[in-house]
Design a protein around this motif. Structure first.
Motif, mmCIF file in Angstrom:
data_model
loop_
_atom_site.group_PDB
_atom_site.id
_atom_site.type_symbol
_atom_site.label_atom_id
_atom_site.label_comp_id
_atom_site.label_asym_id
_atom_site.label_seq_id
_atom_site.Cartn_x
_atom_site.Cartn_y
_atom_site.Cartn_z
ATOM 1 N N SER A 83 -8.971 4.357 14.403
ATOM 2 C CA SER A 83 -9.495 4.622 13.159
ATOM 3 C C SER A 83 -8.178 4.720 12.172
ATOM 4 C CB SER A 83 -10.378 5.459 12.794
ATOM 5 O OG SER A 83 -10.641 5.771 11.456
ATOM 6 N N VAL A 84 -8.054 3.994 10.923
ATOM 7 C CA VAL A 84 -6.975 4.144 10.271
ATOM 8 C C VAL A 84 -7.630 4.155 8.630
ATOM 9 C CG1 VAL A 84 -4.672 3.233 9.247
ATOM 10 C CG2 VAL A 84 -5.519 2.508 11.561
ATOM 11 N N TYR A 85 -7.436 5.471 8.241
ATOM 12 C CA TYR A 85 -8.216 5.795 6.959
ATOM 13 C C TYR A 85 -7.263 6.461 6.033
ATOM 14 C CZ TYR A 85 -11.480 7.744 3.623
ATOM 15 O OH TYR A 85 -12.409 8.355 2.629
ATOM 16 N N ASP A 86 -7.322 5.976 4.828
ATOM 17 C CA ASP A 86 -6.775 6.568 3.534
ATOM 18 C C ASP A 86 -5.163 6.992 3.667
ATOM 19 O OD1 ASP A 86 -6.564 7.388 1.164
ATOM 20 O OD2 ASP A 86 -7.241 9.462 1.253
ATOM 21 N N VAL A 87 -4.326 6.171 4.604
ATOM 22 C CA VAL A 87 -2.962 6.555 5.027
ATOM 23 C C VAL A 87 -2.095 5.106 4.649
ATOM 24 C CG1 VAL A 87 -3.219 8.295 6.555
ATOM 25 C CG2 VAL A 87 -3.311 5.908 7.278
ATOM 26 N N SER A 88 -0.788 5.387 4.625
ATOM 27 C CA SER A 88 -0.071 4.182 4.444
ATOM 28 C C SER A 88 0.962 4.197 5.423
ATOM 29 C CB SER A 88 0.764 4.317 2.919
ATOM 30 O OG SER A 88 1.516 5.271 3.034
ATOM 31 N N ASN A 89 1.570 2.884 5.574
ATOM 32 C CA ASN A 89 2.835 2.635 6.681
ATOM 33 C C ASN A 89 2.408 2.909 7.962
ATOM 34 O OD1 ASN A 89 4.328 1.910 4.232
ATOM 35 N ND2 ASN A 89 4.950 4.002 3.821
ATOM 36 N N ILE A 90 1.457 2.281 8.378
ATOM 37 C CA ILE A 90 0.912 2.696 9.954
ATOM 38 C C ILE A 90 1.093 1.373 10.787
ATOM 39 C CG2 ILE A 90 -0.967 3.230 11.504
ATOM 40 C CD1 ILE A 90 -0.129 5.415 9.512
ATOM 41 N N ALA A 91 1.660 1.639 12.103
ATOM 42 C CA ALA A 91 1.725 0.358 13.037
ATOM 43 C C ALA A 91 0.899 0.824 14.267
ATOM 44 C CB ALA A 91 3.173 0.069 13.249
ATOM 45 N N ILE A 92 0.286 -0.194 14.772
ATOM 46 C CA ILE A 92 -0.423 -0.108 16.243
ATOM 47 C C ILE A 92 0.064 -1.270 16.813
ATOM 48 C CG2 ILE A 92 -2.761 0.079 17.192
ATOM 49 C CD1 ILE A 92 -3.780 0.925 14.336
#
Length: 417
Positions: A160-169
């Motif tokens: 889950s990616v919620y209300d954040v920035s600059n994420i890599a999976i």
């Protein structure tokens, strides 16, 4: 050719700005400049339950937070870590557990993990801060193999990616969740080099393998997606500035790539292989500035590519074969789209019920066409019956596009011997 000029210029500008943005905002992420369901399934019920998540955190004395001190066994390790290459600062790998919230760059230890292990944990992994890379190193996350039976209930999420920035999976294997990877209210997300299997694998048919909702600036690249009863990659609610490139999608229960009724803009779908899906290969609804370029779409149970109320977009350089519906279906209220240099070998190759859509560009004999001929103009249609008397690879008579728009391809491509 308003559609052609505007979207091509838009695409070049977007790719440049998008990659610069990712570069400066997130030094540990690279960016390469590479080339009919009407139900509004908004992302609000795809979010983790805040109350449950907070309670789990309190009960575990905040053990579900991966803080900056994790894996620091000795106080003297800090200096030695600083002396390393330090490009990503991942530290040692960790063993994930259900409901873990990441607050730093994280490596998972390779292995197979049954997560969530507790039905009260609604996600396996989530993010608590900006600027984080999760590298699973091939670790497999396995969910419960079902969704709740009511769309108003929370859903089980793999990541889950919620209300954040600059994420890599990256480098994750994700199986049997209601949604494999869910992004909501996010800026600058990269999903790359992951394998997703049978997410939304439930008789209810909810959820998707990858869902991107209300998100600005994402790259989904080099992923393998197979199975599940709904979408391969699903966008909605204003998702914009999205690159979907070089993915393989097969055997999903609905569309391969789609945007729902909430609409999308500036989405580039390029170089993907989509086959044997139960819905459309690629479908966009209520969208604009879409580029569908260089994809291979085979054996969809509905259309190869479908637009509904979608405008100022391009469909070009695609190979579209053996789909049960139309190869390309331009639906009502779709206008100012350019469709050219596609190979269409289907029972029904094309339909246009929109307005002012063009099915060829000006003849250009400086680049090869989709069937290897010398000139680009319109599209190749397997049911075209015209001749090519001057052997330039372009049919002598136009091809009339079926549908209410009375569109015409004036430069249909001939496959030369």
């Amino acid at each position: 050719m308003r559609a052609l000029s505007s979207i091509s210029k838009s695409r070049r500008n977007f790719l440049t700005v998008f990659c610069l943005l990712i570069f400066f905002s997130m030094a540990n992420i690279s960016c390469d400049d590479t080339d009919d369901d009407d139900t509004d399934r908004g992302g609000e019920y795809a979010l983790p339950n805040d109350d449950d998540t907070d309670q789990d955190a309190d009960d575990d004395n905040n053990d579900d937070i991966v803080d900056d001190d994790l894996n620091d066994d000795d106080s003297g390790d800090d200096d030695s870590e600083d002396d390393d290459s330090g490009d990503d600062d991942f530290g040692e790998c960790i063993v994930p557990y259900s409901g873990i919230i990441l607050e730093k760059n994280t490596l998972l230890c390779p292995g197979v993990y049954d997560l969530p292990s507790d039905i009260n944990s609604l996600f396996a992994i989530s993010f608590g801060k900006d600027d984080i890379t999760l590298d699973c190193q091939g670790a497999t996350l396995i969910g419960y193999n079902f969704c709740f039976s009511d769309v108003n209930d929370p859903w089980f999420l793999g990541i889950s990616v919620y209300d954040v920035s600059n994420i890599a999976i990256q480098n994750c294997v994700i199986k049997n969740y209601c949604i494999g990877i869910n992004s909501h209210a996010v800026q600058n997300l990269i999903i790359r080099d992951n394998d997703l299997f049978n997410n939304s694998h439930d008789s209810y048919g909810a959820g998707d393998n990858i869902q991107i909702v209300n998100t600005d600036g994402s790259t989904v690249e080099n992923n393998y997606i197979e199975g599940g009863l709904n979408e391969g990659i699903y966008l909605d609610h204003g998702a914009s500035n999205i690159l979907i490139i070089n993915n393989e999608i097969k055997d999903v229960g609905n569309n391969g790539v789609s945007c729902g009724v909430g609409g999308c803009s500036r989405v580039f779908v390029e170089g993907n292989v989509i086959q044997n899906v139960e819905g459309d290969g690629i479908e966009f609804e209520n969208s604009s500035e879409i580029s569908i370029d260089g994809n291979s779409i085979f054996s969809s149970q509905s259309n190869g590519i479908k637009f509904q109320n979608t405008s100022v977009s391009e469909v070009m350089n695609n190979i579209i074969r053996n789909n049960s519906g139309y190869g390309i279906d331009i639906g009502l209220d779709s206008f100012d789209n350019a469709i050219y240099n596609n190979l269409l070998e289907n029972t029904y190759n094309a339909k246009d019920e929109g307005l002012e859509n063009t099915w060829n560009i000006d003849l250009d004999c400086n680049v090869p066409n989709v069937v290897g001929g010398n000139c680009v103009g319109g599209n190749y249609y397997s049911d075209y019956t015209g001749v090519d008397s001057d052997e330039d690879g372009i049919g002598d008579t136009p091809y009339a596009i079926p549908g209410t728009s009375t569109s015409i391809d004036y430069l249909p491509i001939i496959m030369q011997e």
